[in-house]
Design a protein around this motif. Sequence first.
Motif, PDB file in Angstrom:
ATOM      1  N   UNK A  85       0.568  11.681 -17.327  1.00  0.00           N
ATOM      2  CA  UNK A  85       1.531  11.155 -18.292  1.00  0.00           C
ATOM      3  C   UNK A  85       2.143   9.860 -17.782  1.00  0.00           C
ATOM      4  N   UNK A  86       2.178   8.841 -18.633  1.00  0.00           N
ATOM      5  CA  UNK A  86       2.832   7.591 -18.265  1.00  0.00           C
ATOM      6  C   UNK A  86       4.290   7.836 -17.897  1.00  0.00           C
ATOM      7  N   UNK A  87       4.960   8.717 -18.624  1.00  0.00           N
ATOM      8  CA  UNK A  87       6.378   8.995 -18.339  1.00  0.00           C
ATOM      9  C   UNK A  87       6.566   9.567 -16.939  1.00  0.00           C
ATOM     10  N   UNK A  88       5.624  10.399 -16.477  1.00  0.00           N
ATOM     11  CA  UNK A  88       5.705  10.929 -15.108  1.00  0.00           C
ATOM     12  C   UNK A  88       5.501   9.815 -14.080  1.00  0.00           C
ATOM     13  N   UNK A  89       4.532   8.940 -14.341  1.00  0.00           N
ATOM     14  CA  UNK A  89       4.287   7.816 -13.423  1.00  0.00           C
ATOM     15  C   UNK A  89       5.500   6.903 -13.357  1.00  0.00           C
ATOM     16  N   UNK A 105       1.570   3.113  -5.021  1.00  0.00           N
ATOM     17  CA  UNK A 105       0.129   3.265  -5.226  1.00  0.00           C
ATOM     18  C   UNK A 105      -0.076   3.631  -6.690  1.00  0.00           C
ATOM     19  N   UNK A 106      -0.931   2.874  -7.386  1.00  0.00           N
ATOM     20  CA  UNK A 106      -1.061   3.036  -8.827  1.00  0.00           C
ATOM     21  C   UNK A 106      -2.515   3.272  -9.210  1.00  0.00           C
ATOM     22  N   UNK A 107      -2.798   4.479  -9.685  1.00  0.00           N
ATOM     23  CA  UNK A 107      -4.144   4.855 -10.114  1.00  0.00           C
ATOM     24  C   UNK A 107      -4.217   4.889 -11.635  1.00  0.00           C
ATOM     25  N   UNK A 108      -5.427   4.939 -12.155  1.00  0.00           N
ATOM     26  CA  UNK A 108      -5.602   5.147 -13.588  1.00  0.00           C
ATOM     27  C   UNK A 108      -5.211   6.580 -13.934  1.00  0.00           C
ATOM     28  N   UNK A 109      -4.626   6.810 -15.115  1.00  0.00           N
ATOM     29  CA  UNK A 109      -4.328   8.188 -15.512  1.00  0.00           C
ATOM     30  C   UNK A 109      -5.625   8.964 -15.703  1.00  0.00           C
ATOM     31  N   UNK A 110      -5.749  10.145 -15.085  1.00  0.00           N
ATOM     32  CA  UNK A 110      -6.997  10.891 -15.182  1.00  0.00           C
ATOM     33  C   UNK A 110      -7.204  11.540 -16.544  1.00  0.00           C
ATOM     34  N   UNK A 111      -8.453  11.757 -16.867  1.00  0.00           N
ATOM     35  CA  UNK A 111      -8.903  12.564 -18.010  1.00  0.00           C
ATOM     36  C   UNK A 111      -8.824  11.866 -19.354  1.00  0.00           C
ATOM     37  N   UNK A 113      -9.228   8.717 -20.076  1.00  0.00           N
ATOM     38  CA  UNK A 113     -10.238   7.655 -20.125  1.00  0.00           C
ATOM     39  C   UNK A 113      -9.784   6.482 -21.009  1.00  0.00           C
ATOM     40  N   UNK A 114      -8.705   5.794 -20.621  1.00  0.00           N
ATOM     41  CA  UNK A 114      -8.243   4.651 -21.404  1.00  0.00           C
ATOM     42  C   UNK A 114      -9.193   3.466 -21.294  1.00  0.00           C
ATOM     43  N   UNK A 115      -9.132   2.581 -22.290  1.00  0.00           N
ATOM     44  CA  UNK A 115      -9.849   1.311 -22.202  1.00  0.00           C
ATOM     45  C   UNK A 115      -9.178   0.444 -21.141  1.00  0.00           C
ATOM     46  N   UNK A 116      -9.823  -0.658 -20.765  1.00  0.00           N
ATOM     47  CA  UNK A 116      -9.209  -1.576 -19.805  1.00  0.00           C
ATOM     48  C   UNK A 116      -7.858  -2.077 -20.310  1.00  0.00           C
ATOM     49  N   UNK A 117      -7.785  -2.378 -21.608  1.00  0.00           N
ATOM     50  CA  UNK A 117      -6.527  -2.878 -22.172  1.00  0.00           C
ATOM     51  C   UNK A 117      -5.452  -1.803 -22.093  1.00  0.00           C
ATOM     52  N   UNK A 118      -5.780  -0.577 -22.513  1.00  0.00           N
ATOM     53  CA  UNK A 118      -4.815   0.520 -22.469  1.00  0.00           C
ATOM     54  C   UNK A 118      -4.379   0.813 -21.032  1.00  0.00           C
ATOM     55  N   UNK A 119      -5.343   0.796 -20.128  1.00  0.00           N
ATOM     56  CA  UNK A 119      -5.054   1.078 -18.722  1.00  0.00           C
ATOM     57  C   UNK A 119      -4.140  -0.004 -18.136  1.00  0.00           C
ATOM     58  N   UNK A 120      -4.383  -1.259 -18.525  1.00  0.00           N
ATOM     59  CA  UNK A 120      -3.558  -2.364 -18.034  1.00  0.00           C
ATOM     60  C   UNK A 120      -2.134  -2.262 -18.568  1.00  0.00           C
ATOM     61  N   UNK A 121      -1.986  -1.938 -19.844  1.00  0.00           N
ATOM     62  CA  UNK A 121      -0.647  -1.798 -20.416  1.00  0.00           C
ATOM     63  C   UNK A 121       0.119  -0.658 -19.740  1.00  0.00           C
ATOM     64  N   UNK A 145     -12.275   6.532 -15.105  1.00  0.00           N
ATOM     65  CA  UNK A 145     -12.023   5.177 -15.586  1.00  0.00           C
ATOM     66  C   UNK A 145     -12.217   4.160 -14.463  1.00  0.00           C
ATOM     67  N   UNK A 146     -13.011   3.129 -14.726  1.00  0.00           N
ATOM     68  CA  UNK A 146     -13.169   2.018 -13.792  1.00  0.00           C
ATOM     69  C   UNK A 146     -12.145   0.950 -14.118  1.00  0.00           C
ATOM     70  N   UNK A 147     -11.472   0.447 -13.108  1.00  0.00           N
ATOM     71  CA  UNK A 147     -10.565  -0.687 -13.314  1.00  0.00           C
ATOM     72  C   UNK A 147     -11.418  -1.950 -13.411  1.00  0.00           C
ATOM     73  N   UNK A 148     -11.820  -2.270 -14.634  1.00  0.00           N
ATOM     74  CA  UNK A 148     -12.760  -3.365 -14.864  1.00  0.00           C
ATOM     75  C   UNK A 148     -12.115  -4.734 -14.809  1.00  0.00           C
ATOM     76  N   UNK A 149     -12.932  -5.744 -15.093  1.00  0.00           N
ATOM     77  CA  UNK A 149     -12.455  -7.124 -14.977  1.00  0.00           C
ATOM     78  C   UNK A 149     -11.352  -7.436 -15.985  1.00  0.00           C
ATOM     79  N   UNK A 150     -11.449  -6.892 -17.195  1.00  0.00           N
ATOM     80  CA  UNK A 150     -10.381  -7.129 -18.174  1.00  0.00           C
ATOM     81  C   UNK A 150      -9.070  -6.533 -17.675  1.00  0.00           C
ATOM     82  N   UNK A 151      -9.150  -5.328 -17.105  1.00  0.00           N
ATOM     83  CA  UNK A 151      -7.960  -4.693 -16.525  1.00  0.00           C
ATOM     84  C   UNK A 151      -7.365  -5.582 -15.434  1.00  0.00           C
TER      85      UNK A 151
END
Length: 306
Positions: A85-89, A105-111, A113-121, A145-151
Amino acid sequence: MTVFTFKGIYTPLVTPLNDDGSVRWDGLADVIEYLISKNVHGLITGGSTGENYAQTVAERVEIAQFTKDRINGRLPLVVGTGAMLTSDSIALATAARDMKADCILLASPPYSVPTDRENALNALAIDKAANLPIMLYNYPHRTGTMMGEEFLDRVCRSRNFCGIKESSGDINRVHLLARDYPHIQLGCGMDDQALEFFAWGAPFWVCGGSNFLPEEHVALYDACVVEGDFAKGRRIMNAMMPLMRVLEQGGKFIQTIKHGVTMNGIEASHVREPLRPLNKDDKRELEQVVRVLRKTIADIQAETKS
């Protein structure tokens, strides 16, 4: 100029537990003191090695605060904010800010599977809450989720994103990050590729095995990064490879790390469900590997000093 310089060995702390699953605070204090005495360069709470997935946000904050108080300024503290949950982070990031942690330390939220844009926001929202230096954590095998170039392009609009623990296992990612994102300090998060990361200029390594073999992990860092002696580094890495295989086989990473800590005289063998402790054969294998590794690396160190 970077807002924080990552260098050396960063240990993602295990969480020693009592029989009933509660945190064994004296054991955690012993682990922290042991690692500081062995010259690791930073400590991380709230990572997967610390069993964050089996802890509440309140527990994670309590562990981070205890660690911050125990370190008492002797080493940098990085507080893990990874959560579904973003609220927990954001709650974890805010707590890190309030306790004056050095970084998060900041990881992608598991499970999800956000897009690069969603993950970046998501990452930028956590950054806004903390306003601390950030070590990204790219671990697609766990998060999906891979932290891609757009992210990376989006989050780098904030100077706080100044390091990345790269755990994809894809050596091409090392090349990409080293060449195209030199403003993000590259950190090894894939233990069996540590030598390759250092060859590509990585200044730090986040390694679970340093919970119980800190001197040997520091020795590899010193050989490659401080001394620039990759011939020596290859010999040390070669000695460490059997440990890497034991750690990664059969999904027993955390249990193996915790048994290693217990081998050093700090009881840490208990794990929270759904995990179970190592069996006798697994323990015996680790003990044999550690025995050989320690002797081999000690011999290499003595040889190069003489």
